[in-house]
Write a protein that holds these residues in place. Sequence first.
Motif, short mmCIF file in Angstrom:
data_model
loop_
_atom_site.label_atom_id
_atom_site.label_comp_id
_atom_site.label_asym_id
_atom_site.label_seq_id
_atom_site.Cartn_x
_atom_site.Cartn_y
_atom_site.Cartn_z
N LEU A 1 34.15 35.44 32.34
CA LEU A 1 35.60 35.57 32.27
C LEU A 1 36.11 36.98 32.58
O LEU A 1 37.11 37.13 33.28
CB LEU A 1 36.11 35.10 30.91
CG LEU A 1 36.05 33.60 30.62
CD1 LEU A 1 36.64 33.30 29.25
CD2 LEU A 1 36.79 32.81 31.69
N PRO A 2 35.46 38.05 32.06
CA PRO A 2 35.96 39.39 32.40
C PRO A 2 35.96 39.67 33.90
O PRO A 2 36.91 40.26 34.43
CB PRO A 2 34.99 40.32 31.66
CG PRO A 2 34.50 39.51 30.50
CD PRO A 2 34.39 38.11 31.04
N ASP A 3 34.91 39.25 34.61
CA ASP A 3 34.86 39.44 36.07
C ASP A 3 35.90 38.58 36.77
O ASP A 3 36.54 39.03 37.74
CB ASP A 3 33.46 39.10 36.60
CG ASP A 3 32.39 40.02 36.06
OD1 ASP A 3 32.05 39.87 34.87
OD2 ASP A 3 31.90 40.89 36.80
N MET A 4 36.08 37.35 36.30
CA MET A 4 37.06 36.45 36.89
C MET A 4 38.48 36.96 36.68
O MET A 4 39.35 36.80 37.54
CB MET A 4 36.91 35.04 36.29
CG MET A 4 35.61 34.35 36.65
SD MET A 4 35.32 32.87 35.66
CE MET A 4 36.70 31.88 36.17
N MET A 5 38.71 37.61 35.54
CA MET A 5 40.04 38.11 35.21
C MET A 5 40.52 39.09 36.27
O MET A 5 41.65 39.03 36.74
CB MET A 5 39.99 38.77 33.83
CG MET A 5 41.34 39.06 33.22
SD MET A 5 41.17 39.41 31.44
CE MET A 5 40.02 40.77 31.45
N GLY A 6 39.64 40.00 36.67
CA GLY A 6 40.02 40.97 37.69
C GLY A 6 40.19 40.33 39.05
O GLY A 6 41.14 40.63 39.78
N ALA A 7 39.29 39.41 39.40
CA ALA A 7 39.35 38.78 40.73
C ALA A 7 40.57 37.89 40.89
O ALA A 7 41.12 37.78 41.99
CB ALA A 7 38.07 37.98 40.97
N LEU A 8 40.99 37.24 39.80
CA LEU A 8 42.11 36.29 39.88
C LEU A 8 43.44 36.92 39.47
O LEU A 8 44.47 36.24 39.49
CB LEU A 8 41.82 35.07 38.98
CG LEU A 8 40.55 34.28 39.30
CD1 LEU A 8 40.34 33.17 38.28
CD2 LEU A 8 40.61 33.70 40.71
N GLY A 9 43.41 38.17 39.06
CA GLY A 9 44.64 38.84 38.66
C GLY A 9 45.25 38.25 37.40
O GLY A 9 46.47 38.11 37.31
N HIS B 1 23.80 39.41 38.40
CA HIS B 1 22.98 39.57 39.59
C HIS B 1 23.56 38.94 40.86
O HIS B 1 23.23 39.38 41.97
CB HIS B 1 21.59 38.99 39.34
CG HIS B 1 20.80 39.72 38.31
ND1 HIS B 1 20.87 39.43 36.96
CD2 HIS B 1 19.93 40.75 38.41
CE1 HIS B 1 20.08 40.24 36.29
NE2 HIS B 1 19.48 41.05 37.14
N LEU B 2 24.42 37.92 40.72
CA LEU B 2 24.93 37.22 41.91
C LEU B 2 26.45 37.26 42.03
O LEU B 2 26.98 37.07 43.13
CB LEU B 2 24.45 35.76 41.90
CG LEU B 2 22.94 35.53 41.94
CD1 LEU B 2 22.62 34.05 41.77
CD2 LEU B 2 22.35 36.06 43.23
N GLY B 3 27.14 37.43 40.92
CA GLY B 3 28.61 37.38 40.95
C GLY B 3 29.11 36.12 40.29
O GLY B 3 28.42 35.09 40.24
N TRP B 4 30.36 36.16 39.79
CA TRP B 4 30.88 35.04 39.00
C TRP B 4 31.01 33.75 39.80
O TRP B 4 30.92 32.66 39.25
CB TRP B 4 32.24 35.40 38.37
CG TRP B 4 33.36 35.61 39.35
CD1 TRP B 4 33.79 36.78 39.87
CD2 TRP B 4 34.23 34.60 39.89
NE1 TRP B 4 34.86 36.59 40.71
CE2 TRP B 4 35.15 35.25 40.74
CE3 TRP B 4 34.32 33.22 39.76
CZ2 TRP B 4 36.13 34.57 41.45
CZ3 TRP B 4 35.30 32.53 40.46
CH2 TRP B 4 36.20 33.20 41.29
#
Length: 496
Positions: A24-32, A151-154
């Motif tokens: 979720l933290p990585d998705m939060m940045g990617a999805l704004g 290692h691969l991304g969200w």
Amino acid sequence: MTSLAVLLAVLMVILDMTVVNVALPDMMGALGATPDQITWVLTSYIVAEAIVIPMSGFLAERFGRKRVLVASVGGFVVASMLCGQSHTLFQMVLFRLLQGAFGASVIPLSQATMVDSYDAASRGKAMAVWGIGVLLGPIMGPTVGGFITDHLGWQWVFYINLPIGIVNLALLIAYIRPTKPIAVPIDWLGAALLAIGVGSLQMLLDRGNVEDWLQSSLIISLGLISIVCIAAFVYRSFNRPDAILQLSLLKDRNLATATFLIMAFGVGMLSTIALQPLFLEHLLGYPASTAGLVMAPRGIAVMAGMVIVAALISHIDSRWLVFFGLVLAAAGTYVTTRTYNLEIDKFWIIAPTIFQGIGMGMIFVPLSTLAYQTLPKSASDQAASIFNIARTIGGSVGIAIAATILTRTAHQNWQTLGAAMDPYNPAMQTWLEATGVGPSSPVAQQMLGAELMRQSMMIGFVEAFGFITLSFLILIPFVLLLKDTGAGSPYAVGGK
């Protein structure tokens, strides 16, 4: 091969409920998205799943169990691919809704498939295989999710379902025996009442702590809607032959008791699984992959518990297995209330989870077996729908209660401990001097505030684990309500 096809389907769908959490933290940045908005990625999946699970029995009767399983897994894989392609929060929530809706029927129908594929004497082993997917999914989710995200991304949290799903589809098509579709009637008004009621209840439970429960008009509205709709559904549908969910099956004592116990067991099991990653990552500062490795022994212990049960269930009264499982789960959780602290060694994190895991495995398999033991085979699909919607709601209730205890206890202790902080306290001065910061330094205020929050949250976690311990202990007397007729009973599943 039937067992492998079923296990793979269940593991893929259940895993996706928790594997996303650590991403979720990585998705939060990617999805704004903001921290509050990103939780809809979880909520949408849970709500869609809760709405569709009760319809699984009807869908299997109307279109055939094999067709529904194949369509569900195929739709789940496509929705997973679309989730990985999402660029906005709206797209992600929409595709997660589709994921939850398609995946929902996999769990009850896979259980019904295992029940019907084995004779009564082998049913305990069949439920052990099925239970591996149901219990290992949420337990291993943070481990798998942390490794993939780091290692691969969200996006690969979703893409990984593509190759697994294709293999699973091939196995389902090749090895699952089809059932004959029946043109069963359906009460559409009752179905709508159930969907709205259960969907509102799931959203209430998922958003309640965030919205501060009865302080929110949204939560009050959802509560009223769920009470009215579910009550109307029960009143309208209890003895209707065309009801979407055949509640009259709950007249069977074993199914009714096992359904209650699995709901209450879900309270403790899923709240434990939800709390521990928060404790390890947010309080102790473990990276997601390290936290996953620390939690992995519980999954191994669950499998060990299921192996023990599979070997004993045909020789020992199943109620004793449930009893000892509850004692082990309660004992393991109680140890966490006595040993967890901010300086805890990894041994004392792992050791209690091993007892918990063995206990969980010993509870789940007998309950899943006893639930169907006194029912005819023709009731398998409907009984599985009732059993699994209870498990789903129980887990949501547990997570909601544990999160509320954690939040409110931490807040209360923040105020209590903060009020006792005195700049002239020798212990505080000694602590600050040990850190190399003087009491008058501006940095001291920040350090004290951060430490105050950590200590308050630690007390909150201990209180939450205390609630989970109690939730296991309370269930022990209810085990006496179960009736073990034995594998050879004429009332066992498959009897006429």
